[in-house]
Write a protein that holds these residues in place. Structure first.
Motif, PDB file in Angstrom:
ATOM      1  N   ASP A  13       0.666  -1.478   0.159  1.00  0.00           N
ATOM      2  CA  ASP A  13      -0.015   0.230   0.118  1.00  0.00           C
ATOM      3  C   ASP A  13       0.762   1.081  -0.149  1.00  0.00           C
ATOM      4  OD1 ASP A  13       1.232  -0.302   2.666  1.00  0.00           O
ATOM      5  OD2 ASP A  13      -0.970  -0.117   3.757  1.00  0.00           O
ATOM      6  N   SER A  15       3.243   4.196  -1.864  1.00  0.00           N
ATOM      7  CA  SER A  15       3.180   4.270  -3.163  1.00  0.00           C
ATOM      8  C   SER A  15       4.561   5.643  -4.207  1.00  0.00           C
ATOM      9  CB  SER A  15       1.715   5.678  -3.001  1.00  0.00           C
ATOM     10  OG  SER A  15       2.085   6.331  -2.220  1.00  0.00           O
ATOM     11  N   GLU A  58      -5.313  14.383  -8.876  1.00  0.00           N
ATOM     12  CA  GLU A  58      -6.270  13.242  -9.131  1.00  0.00           C
ATOM     13  C   GLU A  58      -5.793  12.132  -9.859  1.00  0.00           C
ATOM     14  OE1 GLU A  58     -10.833  13.195  -8.964  1.00  0.00           O
ATOM     15  OE2 GLU A  58     -10.497  15.724  -8.423  1.00  0.00           O
ATOM     16  N   LYS A  60      -7.412   7.798 -10.698  1.00  0.00           N
ATOM     17  CA  LYS A  60      -8.470   6.687 -10.385  1.00  0.00           C
ATOM     18  C   LYS A  60     -10.045   7.228  -9.370  1.00  0.00           C
ATOM     19  CE  LYS A  60      -5.752   3.413 -12.329  1.00  0.00           C
ATOM     20  NZ  LYS A  60      -5.174   1.482 -12.001  1.00  0.00           N
ATOM     21  N   GLY A  61     -10.535   8.366  -9.151  1.00  0.00           N
ATOM     22  CA  GLY A  61     -10.697   9.636  -8.260  1.00  0.00           C
ATOM     23  C   GLY A  61     -10.205   9.267  -7.077  1.00  0.00           C
ATOM     24  N   LYS A  62      -8.723   8.873  -6.195  1.00  0.00           N
ATOM     25  CA  LYS A  62      -8.622   9.373  -5.574  1.00  0.00           C
ATOM     26  C   LYS A  62      -7.470  11.237  -5.623  1.00  0.00           C
ATOM     27  CE  LYS A  62      -8.771   4.843  -3.993  1.00  0.00           C
ATOM     28  NZ  LYS A  62      -7.820   3.509  -3.238  1.00  0.00           N
ATOM     29  N   VAL A  63      -7.362  11.882  -4.178  1.00  0.00           N
ATOM     30  CA  VAL A  63      -6.820  12.871  -4.035  1.00  0.00           C
ATOM     31  C   VAL A  63      -5.820  12.565  -3.533  1.00  0.00           C
ATOM     32  CG1 VAL A  63      -6.510  15.329  -3.198  1.00  0.00           C
ATOM     33  CG2 VAL A  63      -8.933  14.152  -3.970  1.00  0.00           C
ATOM     34  N   PHE A  64      -3.817  13.022  -4.140  1.00  0.00           N
ATOM     35  CA  PHE A  64      -2.713  12.911  -4.206  1.00  0.00           C
ATOM     36  C   PHE A  64      -1.806  13.433  -4.188  1.00  0.00           C
ATOM     37  CE2 PHE A  64      -4.257   8.656  -5.915  1.00  0.00           C
ATOM     38  CZ  PHE A  64      -3.314   7.434  -5.346  1.00  0.00           C
ATOM     39  N   SER A  85       4.161   9.602  -4.312  1.00  0.00           N
ATOM     40  CA  SER A  85       2.132  10.261  -4.280  1.00  0.00           C
ATOM     41  C   SER A  85       1.877  10.231  -3.019  1.00  0.00           C
ATOM     42  CB  SER A  85       1.647   9.986  -5.218  1.00  0.00           C
ATOM     43  OG  SER A  85       2.998  10.452  -6.444  1.00  0.00           O
ATOM     44  N   SER A  87      -1.536   9.588  -0.069  1.00  0.00           N
ATOM     45  CA  SER A  87      -2.646   9.613  -0.217  1.00  0.00           C
ATOM     46  C   SER A  87      -2.946  10.859   1.477  1.00  0.00           C
ATOM     47  CB  SER A  87      -3.241   8.223   0.474  1.00  0.00           C
ATOM     48  OG  SER A  87      -2.772   8.248   1.777  1.00  0.00           O
ATOM     49  N   THR A  88      -4.459  10.944   0.759  1.00  0.00           N
ATOM     50  CA  THR A  88      -4.340  12.095   1.972  1.00  0.00           C
ATOM     51  C   THR A  88      -4.403  11.920   3.514  1.00  0.00           C
ATOM     52  OG1 THR A  88      -6.941  11.410   1.347  1.00  0.00           O
ATOM     53  CG2 THR A  88      -6.489  13.440   0.657  1.00  0.00           C
ATOM     54  N   THR A  89      -4.849  10.139   3.683  1.00  0.00           N
ATOM     55  CA  THR A  89      -4.403   9.985   4.720  1.00  0.00           C
ATOM     56  C   THR A  89      -2.835   9.653   5.218  1.00  0.00           C
ATOM     57  OG1 THR A  89      -6.329   8.461   4.855  1.00  0.00           O
ATOM     58  CG2 THR A  89      -4.547   8.353   6.419  1.00  0.00           C
TER      59      THR A  89
END
Length: 109
Positions: A13, A15, A58, A60-64, A85, A87-89
């Motif tokens: 998981d 990136s 964005e 695949k529909g996710k913000v990075f 990259s 993730s927002t988390t």
């Protein structure tokens, strides 16, 4: 020993260095406004230093939050493999520890 030259692809998981390449890299000379961002309707861009940029994008529909080094080819800047990259988390976790990291950096300088 069997001669199996195929490498297994390990899914994680993380990136790091495996973020998607940008379709539209920043221009060679990004123009910054007062907030440090380039005026770009789709993806805000900030220059860290020569050929290193931060983009919010964005995929695949996710913000990075993409922090990446670019290289020049055929007169254009293109995204390189060196980068990450988040993730927002991951971005929010990084922001939470910035003060601690900053203190360690200050102690070592």
């Amino acid at each position: 020993m069997p001669k199996d030259h195929k490498k297994k692809k390990v899914e994680t998981d993380s990136s790091s260095d495996s973020g998607p390449d940008d379709v539209e890299p920043p221009s060679k000379k990004p123009k910054s406004n007062a907030t440090g961002s380039k005026k770009n309707e789709e993806e805000p861009v900030w220059e860290l230093e020569k050929k290193r940029f931060v983009k919010v994008r964005e995929f695949k529909g996710k913000v990075f939050v993409d922090i990446r080094e670019y290289y020049e080819a055929d007169g254009e800047l293109k995204p390189g493999k060196k980068g990450i990259s988040l993730s927002t988390t991951q971005w929010h976790k990084l922001k939470d520890i910035v003060d601690e990291v900053d203190e360690v950096v200050k102690a070592k300088c």
